[in-house]
Scaffold this motif. Structure first.
Motif, PDB file in Angstrom:
ATOM      1  N   GLN A 277       0.594  -1.314   0.350  1.00 29.40           N
ATOM      2  CA  GLN A 277      -0.419  -0.039   0.098  1.00 29.40           C
ATOM      3  C   GLN A 277       0.952   1.584  -0.087  1.00 29.40           C
ATOM      4  O   GLN A 277       1.891   1.798   0.890  1.00 29.40           O
ATOM      5  CB  GLN A 277      -0.872  -0.233   1.373  1.00 29.40           C
ATOM      6  N   PRO A 278       0.080   1.977  -0.581  1.00 27.59           N
ATOM      7  CA  PRO A 278       1.720   3.824  -1.211  1.00 27.59           C
ATOM      8  C   PRO A 278       1.082   4.398   0.961  1.00 27.59           C
ATOM      9  O   PRO A 278       0.610   4.060   1.014  1.00 27.59           O
ATOM     10  CB  PRO A 278       0.596   4.403  -2.007  1.00 27.59           C
ATOM     11  N   GLY A 279       2.111   4.633   0.876  1.00 32.30           N
ATOM     12  CA  GLY A 279       2.097   5.671   2.190  1.00 32.30           C
ATOM     13  C   GLY A 279       3.266   6.564   2.098  1.00 32.30           C
ATOM     14  O   GLY A 279       3.626   7.050   0.764  1.00 32.30           O
ATOM     15  N   SER A 310       0.952   1.352   9.577  1.00 34.69           N
ATOM     16  CA  SER A 310       0.148   1.368   8.818  1.00 34.69           C
ATOM     17  C   SER A 310      -1.226   1.874   8.063  1.00 34.69           C
ATOM     18  O   SER A 310      -0.918   2.854   6.822  1.00 34.69           O
ATOM     19  CB  SER A 310       0.382  -0.474   7.971  1.00 34.69           C
ATOM     20  N   THR A 311      -1.995   1.969   9.240  1.00 35.90           N
ATOM     21  CA  THR A 311      -2.744   2.619   8.470  1.00 35.90           C
ATOM     22  C   THR A 311      -2.856   4.468   8.563  1.00 35.90           C
ATOM     23  O   THR A 311      -3.061   5.613   7.831  1.00 35.90           O
ATOM     24  CB  THR A 311      -3.968   2.419  10.221  1.00 35.90           C
ATOM     25  N   VAL A 312      -2.350   5.180   9.189  1.00 30.05           N
ATOM     26  CA  VAL A 312      -1.143   6.701   9.464  1.00 30.05           C
ATOM     27  C   VAL A 312      -0.800   6.198   8.198  1.00 30.05           C
ATOM     28  O   VAL A 312      -0.730   7.445   7.895  1.00 30.05           O
ATOM     29  CB  VAL A 312      -0.279   6.580  10.901  1.00 30.05           C
ATOM     30  N   ALA A 315      -2.846   6.637   5.722  1.00 27.67           N
ATOM     31  CA  ALA A 315      -3.419   7.571   6.138  1.00 27.67           C
ATOM     32  C   ALA A 315      -3.097   9.210   5.262  1.00 27.67           C
ATOM     33  O   ALA A 315      -3.634   9.915   4.837  1.00 27.67           O
ATOM     34  CB  ALA A 315      -4.045   7.930   6.653  1.00 27.67           C
ATOM     35  N   ALA A 316      -1.584   9.227   5.397  1.00 27.89           N
ATOM     36  CA  ALA A 316      -0.897  10.292   5.201  1.00 27.89           C
ATOM     37  C   ALA A 316      -0.760  10.552   3.723  1.00 27.89           C
ATOM     38  O   ALA A 316      -0.519  11.747   3.024  1.00 27.89           O
ATOM     39  CB  ALA A 316       0.616  10.353   5.554  1.00 27.89           C
ATOM     40  N   TYR A 317      -0.042   9.367   2.868  1.00 29.12           N
ATOM     41  CA  TYR A 317      -0.379   9.762   1.626  1.00 29.12           C
ATOM     42  C   TYR A 317      -1.883   9.941   0.719  1.00 29.12           C
ATOM     43  O   TYR A 317      -2.171  10.712  -0.222  1.00 29.12           O
ATOM     44  CB  TYR A 317       0.266   8.041   1.125  1.00 29.12           C
ATOM     45  N   ARG A 318      -3.088   9.314   1.197  1.00 26.60           N
ATOM     46  CA  ARG A 318      -4.382   9.630   0.935  1.00 26.60           C
ATOM     47  C   ARG A 318      -4.695  10.873   1.418  1.00 26.60           C
ATOM     48  O   ARG A 318      -4.925  11.033   0.324  1.00 26.60           O
ATOM     49  CB  ARG A 318      -4.958   8.093   1.188  1.00 26.60           C
ATOM     50  N   ASN A 377     -10.634  11.311  11.492  1.00 32.13           N
ATOM     51  CA  ASN A 377     -11.235  11.347  12.905  1.00 32.13           C
ATOM     52  C   ASN A 377     -11.145   9.841  13.502  1.00 32.13           C
ATOM     53  O   ASN A 377     -11.510   9.153  14.527  1.00 32.13           O
ATOM     54  CB  ASN A 377     -12.609  11.656  12.758  1.00 32.13           C
ATOM     55  N   VAL A 378     -10.791   8.879  12.262  1.00 29.63           N
ATOM     56  CA  VAL A 378     -10.991   7.453  12.311  1.00 29.63           C
ATOM     57  C   VAL A 378      -9.299   6.844  12.991  1.00 29.63           C
ATOM     58  O   VAL A 378      -9.940   6.356  14.389  1.00 29.63           O
ATOM     59  CB  VAL A 378     -10.509   6.367  11.385  1.00 29.63           C
TER      60      VAL A 378
END
Length: 401
Positions: A277-279, A310-312, A315-318, A377-378
């Motif tokens: 996944q992109p990061g 991984s979630t952070v 999210a940073a990329y998106r 928020n998530v």
């Protein structure tokens, strides 16, 4: 085996009737008389409605047993019907009713035992432990203490114990059935809860994929359109620049297709060609793509970079990707962008600002700015987006890391 019996109550009642009837015929050595057999058939017939009307079964069995005693006969297997009826009332009927029938049975049994003991004590040659020999014409006689105790006992202990055991057995069956029903209901509730959780997980995953697809497609198409416009403008004057723009379009399209294939691969049965996944590590490449599309981009990193969850990371990329897409759509052709990634203690701050035409934040229903806000928020972070005081637009997000 017990489950099969519980599922066929009529067959159980019929088999019980046949078994008790055959046992009664086998044990009936002495001629019992027509009245005895007639009452016995009535008692046996009441077993066939034991599950529907256990009270009738108990009443019929108890009445027939009392009549048998009054006729001067010994108790036979058919007289067990009264105990079966009491068991059935305690197991499937009202508990208050079963207690009332138990009390009535004990009262009648006690009265009969007292009457039989008093009458039998006048018999010249008693036959213990029979309690139903009632001969009012026999003169009283002196008996030794042992025989008098047998006669005066009257059988109440046996009758009372039998009734109590039948009632307790029925009560135990009732409690076991209630516990089983509660366990079955609990299992059904857990299964429904599991299905609900699975449905919620599916809905959440679909929402996540929808947001991912929006970010990927919107960004890719924005870059492709700008590159195509640039190639069209340079096609006549500088073909080599047009070729570079077309190469950028091809690269952007391939990257977008790869990400879409990765997202949609989870929905099919075939195993997709997975890619990471992109990061945050791909943000410089993203900035270079936007820069190649003709929009000046400055990418800055403050603080010491460190591995992110991984979630952070995603999210940073998106967030940066969506913010750059909005710049391409709304900031105008002369805008420039600055991306700042700030590694702070326990948080990652992302700031994307431009100096183009300021616009009010659009209202959305899960995409664009609202999609970015939902991502933040998530993760328990903070999000802010809006026009800058002088000109341009700013997107700021802080993600716990």
């Amino acid at each position: 085996m017990l489950a099969i019996l519980r599922s066929h109550p009529k067959a159980v009642d019929l088999g019980l009737t046949v078994l008790i009837g055959l046992s009664t015929v086998v044990t009936a050595d002495d001629p019992e008389g027509f009245e005895w057999w007639l009452t016995s058939l009535v008692s046996l017939a009441s077993l066939l409605i034991r599950h529907r009307s256990p009270t009738i079964t108990f009443a019929a069995g108890a009445t027939v047993s009392l009549l048998h005693l009054a006729m001067g006969n010994d108790l036979r297997p058919v007289d067990v019907v009264a105990l079966i009826g009491l068991f059935s009332v305690a197991a499937w009927g009202s508990r208050r009713l079963s207690l009332a029938l138990l009390a009535a049975g004990l009262l009648v049994g006690g009265a009969w035992s007292l009457h039989a003991a008093e009458t039998n004590s006048r018999t010249s040659d008693p036959e213990p432990p029979r309690i139903i020999v009632i001969d009012r014409l026999a003169p009283p006689t002196d008996l030794d203490d042992d025989r008098r105790q047998v006669q005066e006992w009257g059988g109440f202990a046996g009758i009372g114990l039998s009734l109590a055991v039948a009632w307790l057995a029925g009560l135990n069956t009732r409690q076991r059935r209630i516990r089983l029903s509660v366990l079955e209901q609990r299992a059904a509730d857990l299964e429904r809860e599991r299905d609900t959780q699975a449905a919620l997980a599916v809905a959440a995953e679909r929402g996540r994929i929808s947001r991912e697809l929006h970010d990927v497609v919107a960004h890719a198409l924005s870059v492709v359109v700008l590159q195509a416009q640039g190639a069209q403008a340079e096609l006549e004057r500088r073909p080599e620049r047009a070729r570079e723009a077309l190469d950028a379009i091809v690269g952007t399209g391939r990257t977008a297709l790869s990400e879409i294939r990765r997202l949609l691969g989870a929905l099919g049965e075939d195993t997709p060609d997975w890619e990471p996944q992109p990061g945050a590590e791909r943000l410089p490449r993203l900035a270079a793509d936007i820069r190649a599309a003709g929009t000046p981009v400055e990418f800055l990193v403050e603080g010491e970079p460190r591995p992110l969850p991984s979630t952070v990371d995603l999210a940073a990329y998106r967030i940066a990707q969506e913010a750059l897409t909005n710049v391409l759509k709304h900031a105008g052709p002369d805008a420039s962008v600055t991306i700042v990634m700030r590694y702070g203690p326990g948080a990652l701050d992302i700031e994307v600002t431009d100096d183009g035409v300021a616009a009010e934040p659009p209202s959305g229903t899960g995409h664009g700015l609202e999609g970015m806000r939902e991502r933040v928020n998530v993760l328990g972070g903070t999000f802010d987006a809006g026009p800058r005081p002088d000109h341009g637009f700013a997107v700021r997000a802080s993600l716990p890391s």
